[in-house]
Motif scaffolding. Structure first.
Motif, PDB file in Angstrom:
ATOM      1  N   UNK A   4       0.834  -1.203   0.000  1.00 52.35           N
ATOM      2  CA  UNK A   4       0.000   0.000   0.000  1.00 52.35           C
ATOM      3  C   UNK A   4       0.867   1.251   0.000  1.00 52.35           C
ATOM      4  N   UNK A   5       1.942   1.249   0.773  1.00 55.09           N
ATOM      5  CA  UNK A   5       2.845   2.405   0.808  1.00 55.09           C
ATOM      6  C   UNK A   5       3.404   2.686  -0.584  1.00 55.09           C
ATOM      7  N   UNK A   6       3.841   1.633  -1.270  1.00 57.35           N
ATOM      8  CA  UNK A   6       4.374   1.817  -2.624  1.00 57.35           C
ATOM      9  C   UNK A   6       3.292   2.304  -3.581  1.00 57.35           C
ATOM     10  N   UNK A   7       2.080   1.727  -3.476  1.00 48.24           N
ATOM     11  CA  UNK A   7       0.998   2.110  -4.373  1.00 48.24           C
ATOM     12  C   UNK A   7       0.573   3.557  -4.164  1.00 48.24           C
ATOM     13  N   UNK A   8       0.494   3.987  -2.913  1.00 44.40           N
ATOM     14  CA  UNK A   8       0.110   5.370  -2.620  1.00 44.40           C
ATOM     15  C   UNK A   8       1.134   6.343  -3.190  1.00 44.40           C
ATOM     16  N   UNK A   9       2.418   5.997  -3.083  1.00 41.15           N
ATOM     17  CA  UNK A   9       3.448   6.866  -3.644  1.00 41.15           C
ATOM     18  C   UNK A   9       3.346   6.933  -5.163  1.00 41.15           C
ATOM     19  N   UNK A  10       3.048   5.801  -5.800  1.00 41.45           N
ATOM     20  CA  UNK A  10       2.886   5.794  -7.255  1.00 41.45           C
ATOM     21  C   UNK A  10       1.733   6.697  -7.683  1.00 41.45           C
ATOM     22  N   UNK A  11       0.638   6.632  -6.962  1.00 43.09           N
ATOM     23  CA  UNK A  11      -0.514   7.471  -7.297  1.00 43.09           C
ATOM     24  C   UNK A  11      -0.189   8.950  -7.072  1.00 43.09           C
ATOM     25  N   UNK A  12       0.564   9.228  -6.039  1.00 39.09           N
ATOM     26  CA  UNK A  12       0.953  10.619  -5.783  1.00 39.09           C
ATOM     27  C   UNK A  12       1.810  11.155  -6.915  1.00 39.09           C
ATOM     28  N   UNK A  13       2.614  10.293  -7.511  1.00 45.34           N
ATOM     29  CA  UNK A  13       3.464  10.680  -8.642  1.00 45.34           C
ATOM     30  C   UNK A  13       2.764  10.477  -9.990  1.00 45.34           C
ATOM     31  N   UNK A  14       1.469  10.094  -9.940  1.00 47.51           N
ATOM     32  CA  UNK A  14       0.649   9.871 -11.139  1.00 47.51           C
ATOM     33  C   UNK A  14       1.209   8.740 -12.013  1.00 47.51           C
ATOM     34  N   UNK A  15       1.783   7.749 -11.388  1.00 44.76           N
ATOM     35  CA  UNK A  15       2.212   6.543 -12.090  1.00 44.76           C
ATOM     36  C   UNK A  15       1.078   5.527 -11.985  1.00 44.76           C
ATOM     37  N   UNK A  16       0.008   5.817 -12.687  1.00 43.06           N
ATOM     38  CA  UNK A  16      -1.241   5.099 -12.479  1.00 43.06           C
ATOM     39  C   UNK A  16      -1.145   3.636 -12.877  1.00 43.06           C
ATOM     40  N   UNK A  17      -0.475   3.328 -13.983  1.00 43.50           N
ATOM     41  CA  UNK A  17      -0.396   1.934 -14.425  1.00 43.50           C
ATOM     42  C   UNK A  17       0.334   1.076 -13.395  1.00 43.50           C
ATOM     43  N   UNK A  18       1.443   1.597 -12.874  1.00 45.49           N
ATOM     44  CA  UNK A  18       2.176   0.860 -11.849  1.00 45.49           C
ATOM     45  C   UNK A  18       1.345   0.706 -10.585  1.00 45.49           C
ATOM     46  N   UNK A  19       0.615   1.758 -10.228  1.00 41.22           N
ATOM     47  CA  UNK A  19      -0.191   1.709  -9.005  1.00 41.22           C
ATOM     48  C   UNK A  19      -1.284   0.657  -9.112  1.00 41.22           C
ATOM     49  N   UNK A  20      -2.000   0.629 -10.251  1.00 39.80           N
ATOM     50  CA  UNK A  20      -3.072  -0.355 -10.405  1.00 39.80           C
ATOM     51  C   UNK A  20      -2.504  -1.767 -10.465  1.00 39.80           C
ATOM     52  N   UNK A  21      -1.322  -1.930 -11.051  1.00 41.38           N
ATOM     53  CA  UNK A  21      -0.693  -3.250 -11.075  1.00 41.38           C
ATOM     54  C   UNK A  21      -0.332  -3.712  -9.664  1.00 41.38           C
ATOM     55  N   UNK A  22       0.199  -2.814  -8.860  1.00 45.89           N
ATOM     56  CA  UNK A  22       0.536  -3.162  -7.480  1.00 45.89           C
ATOM     57  C   UNK A  22      -0.722  -3.484  -6.679  1.00 45.89           C
ATOM     58  N   UNK A  23      -1.797  -2.745  -6.904  1.00 45.58           N
ATOM     59  CA  UNK A  23      -3.047  -3.021  -6.194  1.00 45.58           C
ATOM     60  C   UNK A  23      -3.588  -4.402  -6.561  1.00 45.58           C
ATOM     61  N   UNK A  24      -3.526  -4.746  -7.854  1.00 45.48           N
ATOM     62  CA  UNK A  24      -4.005  -6.064  -8.289  1.00 45.48           C
ATOM     63  C   UNK A  24      -3.155  -7.182  -7.690  1.00 45.48           C
ATOM     64  N   UNK A  25      -1.835  -6.998  -7.698  1.00 45.53           N
ATOM     65  CA  UNK A  25      -0.963  -7.994  -7.101  1.00 45.53           C
ATOM     66  C   UNK A  25      -1.168  -8.085  -5.591  1.00 45.53           C
ATOM     67  N   UNK A  26      -1.504  -6.977  -4.980  1.00 47.66           N
ATOM     68  CA  UNK A  26      -1.764  -6.983  -3.538  1.00 47.66           C
ATOM     69  C   UNK A  26      -3.018  -7.791  -3.213  1.00 47.66           C
TER      70      UNK A  26
END
Length: 298
Positions: free
Chosen positions: A221-243
């Motif tokens: 979640x920490x990594x995903x929140x940082x990705x969203x803050x940096x607008x790295x949406x594809x990486x964030x959604x991938x991390x959420x799915x893997x989570x």
């Protein structure tokens, strides 16, 4: 002569009326100074009654009940109450759930001390647990993939600090794992009887581990929140799915209780917020030389 006598009698009558408190003028009776003093006395008594909360024999709530008269709910109207349901349905659902679980709390029979903990997530994932128990190779394969995902979380969190110079995610992880260690030690939960370990799972080697709360989930979640803050949406959604897949596997292998995983999500969000407040307060970042430099609002 008679006129003078009549005038004298009239003057005597006026003098007597004045002594009795009345005077005649144009056929109307006027109040004297004594009457004014009487009325003033009545007004004083009325003011005393108002201050004591009594007026006309009834309780006056203007002072005694002022707290409730000024209360917020006293200004509600029917359309206001209906508007809460119309425009704020989610809090209304939460309110209904609160009342429901209050009833459940008073009627639910607790699990006996001699029985294993009840976990609804274990009940839902029972078929997967039996599948992995019958196929150790599949269990090891999924454990290995989960370990790779943990490595991805760690690599991203360290990358944001060491390469990009943004220490927020790293500080969040430090806060999170420290708190997890404290809570995991002070309240040690029993490992489920049907736990399915693997030599390639993290922590590697089936060593003892703290159950509450899930560091796997919180770090993701920490990594995903940082990705969203940096607008790295594809990486964030991938991390959420893997989570999500990670959560299902941990429940299936009994590596965590459901409550560990749910609190892990909240812990990731909480410690990211605390790290942000910490950086805002200090407004400095640690550099490789050991000095400090100004931080961007990240």
């Amino acid at each position: 002569m008679n006129g003078d006598a009549t005038h004298l009698r009239s003057r005597n009558r006026q003098h007597i009326n004045k002594r009795n408190g009345f005077s005649h003028s144009n056929g109307a009776v006027k109040e004297s100074k004594d009457d004014h003093r009487c009325h003033d006395h009545d007004n004083v008594n009325l003011m005393i009654k108002k201050k004591s909360g009594m007026e006309n024999g009834k309780i006056n709530c203007s002072d005694k009940c002022g707290l409730f008269e000024k209360a917020y709910f006293m200004r509600w109207k029917a359309e206001d109450v209906l508007g809460v349901v119309r425009y704020h349905p989610i809090p209304c659902v939460f309110a209904a759930c609160m009342l429901f679980f209050m009833g459940v709390e008073y009627t639910l029979r607790m699990i006996p001390a001699s029985s294993p903990p009840f976990d609804l997530g274990f009940v839902v994932t029972l078929p997967l647990n039996r599948l992995l128990a019958s196929r150790p190779g599949l269990n090891n394969f999924l454990a290995g993939l989960n370990t790779v995902f943990v490595g991805m979380q760690t690599a991203y969190i360290l990358w944001t600090w060491l390469v990009e110079g943004r220490p927020r995610a790293t500080i969040s992880a430090l806060f999170m794992f420290t708190c997890r260690g404290v809570l995991g030690y002070v309240t040690q939960l029993p490992v489920p009887e049907d736990f399915l370990g693997s030599g390639v799972d993290f922590p590697v080697g089936n060593v003892s581990f703290f159950l509450f709360y899930s560091g796997h989930v919180a770090a993701s979640v920490i990594a995903s929140v940082d990705m969203k803050r940096m607008q790295r949406w594809e990486m964030a959604w991938a991390f959420d799915a893997l989570n999500v897949l990670q959560v299902v596997r941990l429940l299936s292998t009994r590596g965590h209780y459901t409550i560990d995983l749910v609190v892990g999500v909240g812990a990731g969000i909480l410690f990211d917020s605390l790290a942000g407040k910490y950086l805002e307060k200090h407004a400095v970042g640690i550099t490789a030389s050991g000095g400090y430099s100004a931080l961007y609002a990240m």
